[in-house]
Design a protein around this motif. Structure first.
Motif, PDB file in Angstrom:
ATOM      1  N   ALA A   1      29.435 -59.549   9.111  1.00 24.17           N
ATOM      2  CA  ALA A   1      30.683 -59.870   9.597  1.00 24.17           C
ATOM      3  C   ALA A   1      31.727 -60.555   8.590  1.00 24.17           C
ATOM      4  CB  ALA A   1      30.400 -60.613  10.852  1.00 24.17           C
ATOM      5  N   VAL A   2      31.027 -61.538   7.858  1.00 29.80           N
ATOM      6  CA  VAL A   2      31.751 -62.459   6.825  1.00 29.80           C
ATOM      7  C   VAL A   2      32.483 -61.207   5.893  1.00 29.80           C
ATOM      8  CG1 VAL A   2      31.763 -63.682   4.616  1.00 29.80           C
ATOM      9  CG2 VAL A   2      30.692 -64.304   6.895  1.00 29.80           C
ATOM     10  N   GLY A   3      31.488 -60.024   5.566  1.00 23.84           N
ATOM     11  CA  GLY A   3      32.058 -59.145   4.417  1.00 23.84           C
ATOM     12  C   GLY A   3      33.254 -58.286   5.221  1.00 23.84           C
ATOM     13  N   ASP A   4      32.994 -58.093   6.482  1.00 21.87           N
ATOM     14  CA  ASP A   4      34.007 -57.142   7.205  1.00 21.87           C
ATOM     15  C   ASP A   4      35.283 -57.599   7.385  1.00 21.87           C
ATOM     16  OD1 ASP A   4      34.051 -54.637   8.334  1.00 21.87           O
ATOM     17  OD2 ASP A   4      32.815 -55.195  10.304  1.00 21.87           O
ATOM     18  N   ASP A   5      35.444 -59.102   8.069  1.00 18.31           N
ATOM     19  CA  ASP A   5      36.797 -59.526   7.826  1.00 18.31           C
ATOM     20  C   ASP A   5      36.302 -61.113   8.098  1.00 18.31           C
ATOM     21  OD1 ASP A   5      38.928 -60.570   8.889  1.00 18.31           O
ATOM     22  OD2 ASP A   5      39.309 -59.037  10.546  1.00 18.31           O
ATOM     23  N   PRO A   6      36.534 -61.982   7.082  1.00 21.35           N
ATOM     24  CA  PRO A   6      36.132 -63.324   6.988  1.00 21.35           C
ATOM     25  C   PRO A   6      36.923 -63.943   8.069  1.00 21.35           C
ATOM     26  CG  PRO A   6      37.070 -62.532   5.122  1.00 21.35           C
ATOM     27  CD  PRO A   6      37.059 -61.420   5.902  1.00 21.35           C
ATOM     28  N   LYS A   7      38.131 -63.957   8.369  1.00 19.65           N
ATOM     29  CA  LYS A   7      38.729 -64.425   9.453  1.00 19.65           C
ATOM     30  C   LYS A   7      38.420 -64.526  10.778  1.00 19.65           C
ATOM     31  CE  LYS A   7      43.259 -64.851  10.017  1.00 19.65           C
ATOM     32  NZ  LYS A   7      44.655 -64.263  10.267  1.00 19.65           N
ATOM     33  N   ALA A   8      38.081 -63.146  11.067  1.00 19.90           N
ATOM     34  CA  ALA A   8      37.607 -62.656  12.248  1.00 19.90           C
ATOM     35  C   ALA A   8      36.252 -63.526  12.723  1.00 19.90           C
ATOM     36  CB  ALA A   8      37.421 -61.292  12.422  1.00 19.90           C
ATOM     37  N   ALA A   9      35.444 -63.287  11.434  1.00 23.15           N
ATOM     38  CA  ALA A   9      34.382 -64.086  11.601  1.00 23.15           C
ATOM     39  C   ALA A   9      34.301 -65.359  11.980  1.00 23.15           C
ATOM     40  CB  ALA A   9      33.346 -63.658  10.328  1.00 23.15           C
ATOM     41  N   GLU A  10      35.242 -66.116  11.224  1.00 24.43           N
ATOM     42  CA  GLU A  10      35.325 -67.415  11.292  1.00 24.43           C
ATOM     43  C   GLU A  10      35.745 -67.739  12.893  1.00 24.43           C
ATOM     44  OE1 GLU A  10      35.085 -71.148   9.873  1.00 24.43           O
ATOM     45  OE2 GLU A  10      34.989 -69.498   8.496  1.00 24.43           O
ATOM     46  N   LEU A  11      36.964 -67.129  13.312  1.00 26.66           N
ATOM     47  CA  LEU A  11      37.022 -67.268  14.799  1.00 26.66           C
ATOM     48  C   LEU A  11      36.112 -67.052  15.758  1.00 26.66           C
ATOM     49  CD1 LEU A  11      40.825 -65.753  14.364  1.00 26.66           C
ATOM     50  CD2 LEU A  11      40.196 -68.094  14.601  1.00 26.66           C
ATOM     51  N   ALA A  12      35.464 -66.091  15.489  1.00 21.65           N
ATOM     52  CA  ALA A  12      34.219 -65.684  16.456  1.00 21.65           C
ATOM     53  C   ALA A  12      33.230 -66.727  16.401  1.00 21.65           C
ATOM     54  CB  ALA A  12      33.620 -64.194  16.084  1.00 21.65           C
ATOM     55  N   GLY A  13      33.239 -67.828  15.334  1.00 20.92           N
ATOM     56  CA  GLY A  13      32.284 -68.706  15.674  1.00 20.92           C
ATOM     57  C   GLY A  13      31.188 -68.685  14.249  1.00 20.92           C
ATOM     58  N   VAL A  14      31.485 -67.912  13.277  1.00 21.06           N
ATOM     59  CA  VAL A  14      30.718 -67.757  12.203  1.00 21.06           C
ATOM     60  C   VAL A  14      30.902 -68.908  11.108  1.00 21.06           C
ATOM     61  CG1 VAL A  14      29.820 -66.228  10.371  1.00 21.06           C
ATOM     62  CG2 VAL A  14      29.964 -65.358  12.472  1.00 21.06           C
TER      63      VAL A  14
ATOM     64  N   GLN B   1      34.184 -73.849  17.087  1.00 20.32           N
ATOM     65  CA  GLN B   1      33.035 -73.870  17.581  1.00 20.32           C
ATOM     66  C   GLN B   1      33.024 -75.203  18.592  1.00 20.32           C
ATOM     67  OE1 GLN B   1      33.677 -73.631  14.252  1.00 20.32           O
ATOM     68  NE2 GLN B   1      31.946 -72.178  13.554  1.00 20.32           N
ATOM     69  N   ALA B   2      33.875 -76.221  18.288  1.00 20.80           N
ATOM     70  CA  ALA B   2      33.815 -77.363  19.305  1.00 20.80           C
ATOM     71  C   ALA B   2      34.415 -77.204  20.381  1.00 20.80           C
ATOM     72  CB  ALA B   2      34.548 -78.590  18.640  1.00 20.80           C
TER      73      ALA B   2
END
Lengths: 350, 256
Positions: free
Chosen positions: A226-239, B76-77
């Motif tokens: 997920a991080v490799g795919d789209d780091p921003k999306a991964a972050e927003l999805a809770g990764v 997350q919060a």
């Protein structure tokens, strides 16, 4: 349309119905290749073995020769596993070879210069590799520098440190065999029929299986993709992408340290000048193995196939008596074809 | 009084350098309602939404959930409190499957040592839950829940993103322009899903530029202008053109 499911649900509009998309056989094939990225490298490998087997006969197509290929690609194969992890996050690691060599030097020097038990030296060597990876990881994940630049710097730093620290001295194979044979552990082998499996080859296969498991069957592995795919999306999805990147680079460093140990087994000696091209060779293996340099797609199994393709070509062409430059030429073509094909499949199947 | 409100914000500010994105915003969301947030481009509504979903931390102000002050240092919060957001760009990983996207960041592990020691994911359980959620939202049959999201159409991707929010959002679901990229039929379905989710008792914040959509589903309309809340409209009392007039400043708002 699927009648049964249609009845269960009230909304009858045609929104977002996941009904089977109609694909022709070409579409189906592309979709299959798209979802199984290691299948093409496997096919290429199989074809190469068949062709060389037909042309060269049993000289090539024997248990001994085929397992010799495994031995020859063992180092690149192990380091390619580390490289795959980094490339899956849309990064690249130019320092893998330097970390590997320097780790092997650390293991050798700790044993012979400081007189530490070789087991402790090995642990120190592995820790050294992990630390190098972690430093790159911190620079990439927290300082947010481009991986290419970070690892370009690390490559030079670790390589220079390697020569300075080792004083450019090789530790002789005979000394290691006498005083610290465990350092050569991965050079030992078992024979089955004519096939020769070194412990290093077995370690490579086990390591590939373990990392494959981690990537496909654990949450951490899915987060790497997920991080490799789209780091921003991964972050927003809770990764937590930062932690993912740190563990990927540190893990890559650890694998490189381990490769340093197997390198001693392969060479017999500890040589600070070994493995100069490992970074390029692993990137080659990863790309031919169907992993995308843009991240998020690929597999360690593919990378192993990639390394084996290169190994098969070099041995087959050498046995056929061609100039070794033909090998490099062919590998170059293969790299470009692999990347072009990746583009084509992705566009066609998406 | 306060028990009427599920989520409130008071005096939220956020500046980027010299740009004031939020200038003392007040906000309130009632239980089980669809609250539309409208405003011109650059009015600061997306900054407000980011503050409510934990994607940014405001410089000052107070946010409460269920009457209790909360802090949202990261997304997350917010999710831990049952606040889910569907971002305009959906925040999906294209090469991963539908299931993997729905469970991204909160995967289920196998029970027993396989899960606790080997950390093995429970694919079957996640597939089943993902399939159930999509079916409940009327997204019909899934032929292959493990197919990569990049092989889906725009509407289907929207469906996956909404399903993810609906599967985990226990109190508030924030939808940022959910119909902007969709065709007419697909938009209708999204509006239907919004109503269905509200009927489950979940409050919804809907950011949209489409007045017909806003007037169709919203219980109240929060009008954002120049970095703050201008007014809250009752869609029964005004027309879409009134709302646009307030939003663009063509008509000024006098407190009654």
């Amino acid at each position: 349309m699927d009648q049964t499911h249609r009845e269960e649900t009230e909304p009858s509009e045609d929104f977002a119905q996941f009904e089977p998309q109609r694909r022709g056989w070409l579409g189906k094939t592309l979709y299959f290749i798209h979802t199984h990225p290691a299948i093409i490298p496997l096919a290429v490998l199989a074809a190469a073995i068949v062709v060389f087997g037909l042309v060269l006969g049993t000289r090539f197509f024997s248990p001994f020769s085929l397992t010799l290929v495994l031995q020859q690609v063992m180092i690149v194969g192990i380091v390619a596993i580390a490289q795959t992890l980094v490339i899956l996050t849309a990064g690249i690691d130019l320092s893998v070879g330097a970390i590997m060599v320097c780790s092997s030097v650390v293991m050798g020097q700790c044993t012979f210069r400081y007189g530490l038990p070789p087991e402790i030296s090995i642990v120190i060597g592995l820790a050294f590799g992990t630390l190098c990876g972690l430093v790159s990881g911190i620079l990439v994940a927290i300082v947010r520098l481009p991986p290419f630049i970070v690892t370009l710097g690390m490559w030079q730093i670790v390589l220079a440190a390697n020569f300075l620290y080792s004083r450019n001295e090789t530790i002789r194979s005979q000394d290691i065999a006498d005083q610290a044979p465990i350092l050569q552990f991965f050079g030992r082998n078992i024979e089955v029929g004519g096939a020769v499996f070194t412990y290093g080859v077995i370690a490579m296969l086990i390591l590939a299986a373990v990392v494959h498991y981690l990537l496909t069957c654990t949450a951490w592995g899915r987060h790497v993709y997920a991080v490799g795919d789209d780091p921003k999306a991964a972050e927003l999805a809770g990764v937590r992408s930062r932690n993912v990147l740190l563990t990927v680079y540190a893990g890559s460093g650890l694998i490189c340290g381990f490769a340093g140990w197997t390198l001693i087994g392969r060479l017999g000696s500890v040589s600070p000048t070994a493995g100069q091209l490992t970074n390029i060779e692993t990137i080659t293996a990863v790309v031919i193995g169907g992993t995308s340099l843009f991240g998020g797609r690929g597999s360690v199994i593919g990378s192993l196939f990639g390394a084996l393709i290169v190994g098969t070509f070099s041995m087959g062409l050498r046995m056929a008596g061609t100039d070794p430059q033909w090998t490099y030429l062919l590998i170059g073509v293969l790299i470009i074809v692999a990347v072009a094909f990746d583009h084509f499949v992705r566009r066609a199947a998406a | 009084m306060t028990s009427d409100f599920l989520m409130t914000a008071e005096g939220i500010t956020k500046t980027y350098g010299r740009v004031v994105a939020m200038d003392g915003v007040d906000f309130d969301l009632r239980r089980g309602e669809v609250l539309a947030v409208i405003g011109d481009n650059g009015a600061g509504k997306s900054t407000l939404i980011k503050a409510l979903s934990g994607a940014i931390v405001p410089d000052s102000g107070r946010i409460t959930l269920d009457g209790k002050p909360i802090r949202l240092p990261n997304t997350q919060a917010a999710r831990a409190l049952g606040i889910e957001t569907v971002y305009q760009d959906l925040a999906l990983s294209p090469s991963l499957s539908i299931t993997e996207n729905i469970f991204m960041g909160r995967e289920l592990r196998r029970r027993g040592p396989l899960g606790s020691v080997l950390r093995m994911l429970d694919q079957e359980r996640m597939d089943e839950a993902a399939r159930r959620e999509l079916r409940e939202l009327g997204l019909l049959t899934i032929q292959d829940i493990r197919q990569p999201v990049e092989t889906l159409s725009g509407g289907q991707r929207q469906g996956v993103a909404v399903a993810r929010a609906a599967a985990f959002g226990s109190s508030v679901i924030i939808l940022d322009e959910p119909t902007a990229a969709l065709g007419v039929k697909e938009s209708r379905q999204v509006l239907q899903i919004i109503k269905d989710i509200r009927d489950r008792g979940i409050s919804i914040i809907l950011i949209s530029h489409s007045m017909p959509h806003v007037f169709e589903v919203a219980d109240r309309i929060h009008v954002h202008r120049l970095g703050r809340r201008l007014c809250v409209l009752d869609p029964g009392d005004c027309t879409p053109s009134d709302a646009v007039a307030y939003m663009t400043g063509a008509k000024s708002w006098e407190n009654t």
